[in-house]
Design a protein around this motif. Structure first.
Motif, PDB file in Angstrom:
ATOM      1  N   PHE A 199       0.883  -0.881   0.059  1.00 36.15           N
ATOM      2  CA  PHE A 199       0.218  -0.118   0.040  1.00 36.15           C
ATOM      3  C   PHE A 199       0.766   1.736  -0.003  1.00 36.15           C
ATOM      4  O   PHE A 199       0.452   2.691  -0.759  1.00 36.15           O
ATOM      5  CB  PHE A 199      -0.944  -0.013   1.281  1.00 36.15           C
ATOM      6  N   ARG A 200       1.877   1.180   0.958  1.00 40.18           N
ATOM      7  CA  ARG A 200       2.832   2.598   0.555  1.00 40.18           C
ATOM      8  C   ARG A 200       3.369   2.441  -0.613  1.00 40.18           C
ATOM      9  O   ARG A 200       3.574   3.574  -1.643  1.00 40.18           O
ATOM     10  CB  ARG A 200       4.008   2.340   1.433  1.00 40.18           C
ATOM     11  N   ALA A 201       3.888   1.589  -1.725  1.00 39.55           N
ATOM     12  CA  ALA A 201       3.820   1.743  -3.282  1.00 39.55           C
ATOM     13  C   ALA A 201       2.675   2.141  -3.701  1.00 39.55           C
ATOM     14  O   ALA A 201       3.467   2.975  -4.713  1.00 39.55           O
ATOM     15  CB  ALA A 201       4.905   0.156  -3.606  1.00 39.55           C
ATOM     16  N   ALA A 202       1.371   1.641  -3.278  1.00 41.00           N
ATOM     17  CA  ALA A 202       0.479   2.298  -4.296  1.00 41.00           C
ATOM     18  C   ALA A 202       0.207   3.687  -4.157  1.00 41.00           C
ATOM     19  O   ALA A 202      -0.125   4.185  -4.620  1.00 41.00           O
ATOM     20  CB  ALA A 202      -0.608   1.551  -4.252  1.00 41.00           C
ATOM     21  N   ARG A 203       0.187   3.961  -2.803  1.00 41.63           N
ATOM     22  CA  ARG A 203       0.043   5.419  -2.552  1.00 41.63           C
ATOM     23  C   ARG A 203       1.356   6.383  -3.091  1.00 41.63           C
ATOM     24  O   ARG A 203       1.174   7.547  -4.009  1.00 41.63           O
ATOM     25  CB  ARG A 203      -0.157   5.942  -1.018  1.00 41.63           C
TER      26      ARG A 203
ATOM     27  N   ASP B 272      -3.923  12.845  -4.551  1.00 44.25           N
ATOM     28  CA  ASP B 272      -4.135  12.875  -6.216  1.00 44.25           C
ATOM     29  C   ASP B 272      -5.305  12.870  -6.424  1.00 44.25           C
ATOM     30  O   ASP B 272      -5.604  12.454  -7.369  1.00 44.25           O
ATOM     31  CB  ASP B 272      -3.151  11.630  -6.063  1.00 44.25           C
ATOM     32  N   GLY B 273      -6.556  13.320  -5.719  1.00 43.34           N
ATOM     33  CA  GLY B 273      -7.605  13.314  -5.556  1.00 43.34           C
ATOM     34  C   GLY B 273      -8.400  11.473  -5.458  1.00 43.34           C
ATOM     35  O   GLY B 273      -9.989  11.275  -6.502  1.00 43.34           O
ATOM     36  N   GLU B 274      -7.624  10.432  -6.005  1.00 44.39           N
ATOM     37  CA  GLU B 274      -8.742   9.014  -6.467  1.00 44.39           C
ATOM     38  C   GLU B 274      -9.020   8.501  -4.722  1.00 44.39           C
ATOM     39  O   GLU B 274      -8.220   8.958  -3.764  1.00 44.39           O
ATOM     40  CB  GLU B 274      -7.421   8.060  -6.412  1.00 44.39           C
ATOM     41  N   TRP B 275      -9.747   7.480  -4.822  1.00 38.29           N
ATOM     42  CA  TRP B 275     -10.308   7.146  -3.800  1.00 38.29           C
ATOM     43  C   TRP B 275      -9.755   5.501  -3.189  1.00 38.29           C
ATOM     44  O   TRP B 275      -9.731   4.649  -4.597  1.00 38.29           O
ATOM     45  CB  TRP B 275     -12.013   7.170  -3.038  1.00 38.29           C
ATOM     46  N   TYR B 276      -9.407   5.082  -2.335  1.00 42.09           N
ATOM     47  CA  TYR B 276      -9.325   3.683  -2.229  1.00 42.09           C
ATOM     48  C   TYR B 276     -10.402   3.051  -0.838  1.00 42.09           C
ATOM     49  O   TYR B 276     -10.298   3.794  -0.147  1.00 42.09           O
ATOM     50  CB  TYR B 276      -8.137   3.357  -1.826  1.00 42.09           C
ATOM     51  N   LEU B 277     -11.040   1.801  -1.284  1.00 37.72           N
ATOM     52  CA  LEU B 277     -11.627   1.151  -0.521  1.00 37.72           C
ATOM     53  C   LEU B 277     -11.009   0.167   1.008  1.00 37.72           C
ATOM     54  O   LEU B 277     -10.193  -0.395   0.854  1.00 37.72           O
ATOM     55  CB  LEU B 277     -12.644  -0.050  -1.067  1.00 37.72           C
ATOM     56  N   HIS B 278     -12.100   0.830   1.593  1.00 34.58           N
ATOM     57  CA  HIS B 278     -11.721  -0.300   3.197  1.00 34.58           C
ATOM     58  C   HIS B 278     -13.397  -0.437   3.844  1.00 34.58           C
ATOM     59  O   HIS B 278     -13.651   0.479   4.477  1.00 34.58           O
ATOM     60  CB  HIS B 278     -10.790   0.834   4.031  1.00 34.58           C
ATOM     61  N   LEU B 279     -13.052  -1.770   3.998  1.00 35.65           N
ATOM     62  CA  LEU B 279     -14.410  -1.968   4.612  1.00 35.65           C
ATOM     63  C   LEU B 279     -14.310  -1.816   5.930  1.00 35.65           C
ATOM     64  O   LEU B 279     -15.754  -1.904   6.437  1.00 35.65           O
ATOM     65  CB  LEU B 279     -14.812  -3.520   4.410  1.00 35.65           C
ATOM     66  N   PHE B 280     -13.296  -2.431   6.311  1.00 34.66           N
ATOM     67  CA  PHE B 280     -12.676  -1.897   7.820  1.00 34.66           C
ATOM     68  C   PHE B 280     -12.525  -0.522   8.433  1.00 34.66           C
ATOM     69  O   PHE B 280     -13.673   0.835   7.843  1.00 34.66           O
ATOM     70  CB  PHE B 280     -11.905  -2.681   8.320  1.00 34.66           C
TER      71      PHE B 280
ATOM     72  N   SER C 104      -1.291   3.012 -11.988  1.00 33.94           N
ATOM     73  CA  SER C 104      -0.318   2.764 -11.657  1.00 33.94           C
ATOM     74  C   SER C 104      -0.933   0.818 -10.842  1.00 33.94           C
ATOM     75  O   SER C 104      -0.942   0.808 -10.600  1.00 33.94           O
ATOM     76  CB  SER C 104       0.171   3.071 -10.279  1.00 33.94           C
ATOM     77  N   PRO C 105       0.042  -0.204 -11.974  1.00 31.90           N
ATOM     78  CA  PRO C 105       0.419  -1.449 -11.111  1.00 31.90           C
ATOM     79  C   PRO C 105       0.119  -1.312  -9.915  1.00 31.90           C
ATOM     80  O   PRO C 105      -0.823  -2.874  -9.696  1.00 31.90           O
ATOM     81  CB  PRO C 105       1.312  -1.812 -12.418  1.00 31.90           C
ATOM     82  N   GLU C 106       0.948  -0.953  -9.010  1.00 27.77           N
ATOM     83  CA  GLU C 106       0.493  -0.707  -7.600  1.00 27.77           C
ATOM     84  C   GLU C 106      -0.544  -0.600  -7.127  1.00 27.77           C
ATOM     85  O   GLU C 106      -0.503  -1.323  -6.487  1.00 27.77           O
ATOM     86  CB  GLU C 106       1.710   0.206  -6.271  1.00 27.77           C
ATOM     87  N   ARG C 107      -1.174  -0.241  -7.885  1.00 26.72           N
ATOM     88  CA  ARG C 107      -2.694   0.764  -7.802  1.00 26.72           C
ATOM     89  C   ARG C 107      -3.662  -0.795  -7.446  1.00 26.72           C
ATOM     90  O   ARG C 107      -4.946  -0.524  -7.206  1.00 26.72           O
ATOM     91  CB  ARG C 107      -3.583   1.830  -7.941  1.00 26.72           C
ATOM     92  N   GLU C 108      -3.678  -1.568  -9.102  1.00 23.11           N
ATOM     93  CA  GLU C 108      -3.983  -2.652  -9.095  1.00 23.11           C
ATOM     94  C   GLU C 108      -4.532  -3.617  -7.994  1.00 23.11           C
ATOM     95  O   GLU C 108      -5.609  -4.035  -8.099  1.00 23.11           O
ATOM     96  CB  GLU C 108      -3.944  -2.959 -10.175  1.00 23.11           C
ATOM     97  N   LEU C 109      -3.273  -3.726  -7.134  1.00 25.59           N
ATOM     98  CA  LEU C 109      -3.849  -4.703  -5.937  1.00 25.59           C
ATOM     99  C   LEU C 109      -4.681  -4.185  -5.081  1.00 25.59           C
ATOM    100  O   LEU C 109      -5.242  -4.737  -4.364  1.00 25.59           O
ATOM    101  CB  LEU C 109      -1.926  -4.691  -5.311  1.00 25.59           C
ATOM    102  N   PHE C 110      -4.936  -3.100  -5.049  1.00 25.89           N
ATOM    103  CA  PHE C 110      -6.746  -3.354  -4.118  1.00 25.89           C
ATOM    104  C   PHE C 110      -7.142  -1.914  -5.283  1.00 25.89           C
ATOM    105  O   PHE C 110      -7.354  -2.689  -6.171  1.00 25.89           O
ATOM    106  CB  PHE C 110      -5.655  -1.144  -3.914  1.00 25.89           C
ATOM    107  N   HIS C 111      -8.424  -1.821  -3.833  1.00 20.28           N
ATOM    108  CA  HIS C 111      -9.516  -1.119  -5.174  1.00 20.28           C
ATOM    109  C   HIS C 111      -9.411   0.436  -5.085  1.00 20.28           C
ATOM    110  O   HIS C 111     -10.140   1.845  -3.982  1.00 20.28           O
ATOM    111  CB  HIS C 111     -10.599  -1.365  -4.259  1.00 20.28           C
TER     112      HIS C 111
END
Length: 536
Positions: free
Chosen positions: A117-121, A167-175, A127-134
């Motif tokens: 997640f640090r890499a995705a941020r 950067d404007g994008e949102w990420y999902l966290h059910l918790f 980026s490919p790193e963000r594809e591991l998350f939502h």
């Protein structure tokens, strides 16, 4: 000290499994936090209790924003608890005593401090790193609205499940925002978790508990929940079963066992997770949340056994855990069931009544066919503790706007020695959560010397439990409010949940009782007995 018990290839079908919440079990180094050194020192106690396995809630590197369920590194032990080498020693030392180890895997999400997640941020949108998350753009003309309407999985929480980055994008966290959800449609995510399973099986663990097991797969379009009830966009999706079939192939290479945390109301959908090529077992939350009522408990037991029968899986019986109000407190309240949404400060409790019922419930659960999970301190009859507002750490409290007392009340560090500082939890600093006044009265050393204590009852019950054998449950005729059943020929469990004493429905020799019979030989209210009845 108890001798190691003989191995069984299907030990998990009838095991007594003890849940260890490491942070609150025993403090070996005196810093106020429980650790692996503390667990290792108490292994003789666990062997004498007679348990077959230990289930450890997450002990991995974590910022502890959600009790360790925010994992930053699955291949390392959090320094507050010890080291990987120490975990390996613990696994081996427990196994020498005939006690297996089950670790907790949290596949739905990781910590926001995880390297992925640090890499995705840092990598940014697309980026490919963000594809591991939502990651998704927001809705509305300026993207200021969350991508969908999904609710938090913390009951009572009014907080959103999406967090927007600069950067404007949102990420999902059910918790919590510190627990970003993984994208299980990505092959790298699947491969990583299979590698994690192998990592821990190679270190000698016997099984894996799967947290939030029905939440992993998400609708690829992340459609609004309000758009339709079926299929659910993130609960119990069909593609999940392919994940668990792959996991089962890994486990079978090591004779490993899975237990899934699967909260589903649909019995047929629930049973799918327990097919022979998927999970071995799943937690039984119907029994855990059931009120102290004979008719409701019998219905829960029958339904549970019926759910498991088509796939040949054993049932599991749980009275409480690290998320749930402790049994002795819950059974002393007007509402003896459990519902996260109903938790509140200041609920009146009759602890004497709750303790009496908890003793009877112990004999009921340990007599049922299947595996039993015992949460640390349950064998001591610990009540739920009131935590001062300024000491509450559980995020459920904050995310409810302060109305939910949270789960810290069942996570208070254990009392081991009545006359020692901090009731013997550790030799140095104050425990990470405060122990209530009078906590030392529940200490293990005092209970070990008292033949009428809760600890003594659990020790005797676990030792006698094999008498019930492996046969199916057969209900026996009994008065209203009384549950009576047999399994092995000649062994009977009777529990009186009525508000008056009841005659024993069958004659027999008393093997074990949660409390004394009355002067007329009747079973008092809120009392259970095990009988040897040769005629049955």
């Amino acid at each position: 000290m108890a001798q190691p018990r003989p191995a069984s290839a299907q030990w998990w079908r009838s095991a007594v499994i003890y849940q260890v919440y490491v942070r609150s079990f025993a403090d070996g180094d005196g810093d106020g936090t429980g650790d692996l050194a503390g667990v290792r020192a108490r292994l003789p106690y666990l062997a004498e209790l007679g348990v077959d396995a230990l289930w450890f809630t997450p002990w991995y590197v974590s910022p502890l924003k959600d009790g360790g369920y925010d994992v930053a590194d699955y291949r390392a032990i959090d320094p507050a608890f010890g080291t990987l080498a120490e975990a390996e020693k613990l696994i081996a030392e427990a196994r020498e005593l005939g006690i297996r180890t089950i670790v907790d895997i949290v596949p739905n999400h990781v910590s926001d401090q995880h390297s992925w997640f640090r890499a995705a941020r840092a990598a940014g949108p697309g980026s490919p790193e963000r594809e591991l998350f939502h990651f998704r753009p927001g809705r509305g003309p300026d993207g200021a609205l969350p991508p969908n309407d999904w609710p938090s999985q913390f009951v009572g929480s009014t907080e959103p499940v999406w967090t927007r980055l600069p950067d404007g994008e949102w990420y999902l966290h059910l918790f919590t925002p510190e627990q970003p959800d993984l994208n299980w449609a990505h092959p790298v995510v699947r491969q990583e978790h299979e590698d994690i399973l192998r990592f821990w099986f190679e270190r000698g663990v016997a099984g894996v508990r799967i947290d939030s097991a029905a939440l992993l797969a998400k609708d690829p379009d992340l459609t609004d929940l309000a758009d339709g009830p079926e299929p659910h966009p993130f609960v119990d999706r069909d593609e999940l079963h392919d994940v668990y079939r792959s996991w089962r192939a890994v486990a079978d290479d090591y004779d490993g066992v899975f237990v899934g945390e699967v909260w589903l109301p649909d019995a047929e959908r629930f049973a799918r997770y327990l097919r022979p090529d998927e999970l071995h077992t799943a937690f039984n939350f119907s029994f855990l949340s059931c009120p102290w009522d004979a008719e409701r408990l019998r219905e829960s037991i029958d339904t549970t056994l019926a759910e498991h029968a088509p796939v040949g899986a054993p049932a599991t019986w749980v009275l409480c855990n690290h998320d749930v109000t402790r049994t002795a407190t819950r059974y002393g309240r007007a509402d003896t069931g459990f519902d996260f949404a109903a938790k509140a400060f200041g609920t009146p409790t009759d602890l004497a009544l709750g303790a009496r019922r908890a003793r009877a419930a112990a004999l009921l659960s340990l007599a049922l066919p299947g595996a039993v999970y015992l949460y640390q301190g349950e064998e001591l009859g610990l009540p739920e503790a009131d935590i001062p507002l300024d000491r509450i750490q559980d995020p459920m409290h904050a995310r409810s706007g302060g109305t939910d007392p949270g789960r810290d009340g069942c996570r208070v560090p254990l009392p081991w020695t009545a006359d020692a500082p901090h009731a013997g939890f550790g030799p140095g600093e104050e425990p990470w959560l405060p122990q209530p006044a009078g906590w030392a009265a529940y200490a293990a050393d005092g209970q070990a010397a008292d033949p009428d204590s809760m600890l003594a009852l659990y020790r005797r019950a676990i030792a006698l439990r094999p008498r019930f054998g492996q046969d199916p449950l057969t209900w026996l005729p009994a008065p209203d409010g009384v549950l009576a059943f047999t399994r092995a020929p000649g062994t009977v469990c009777v529990v009186n949940l009525a508000d008056r004493p009841a005659d024993l429905p069958v004659p027999g020799e008393l093997l074990l009782a949660s409390g004394p019979l009355d002067p007329r030989g009747r079973l008092p209210s809120d009392t259970a007995v095990w009988l040897r009845a040769p005629g049955l």
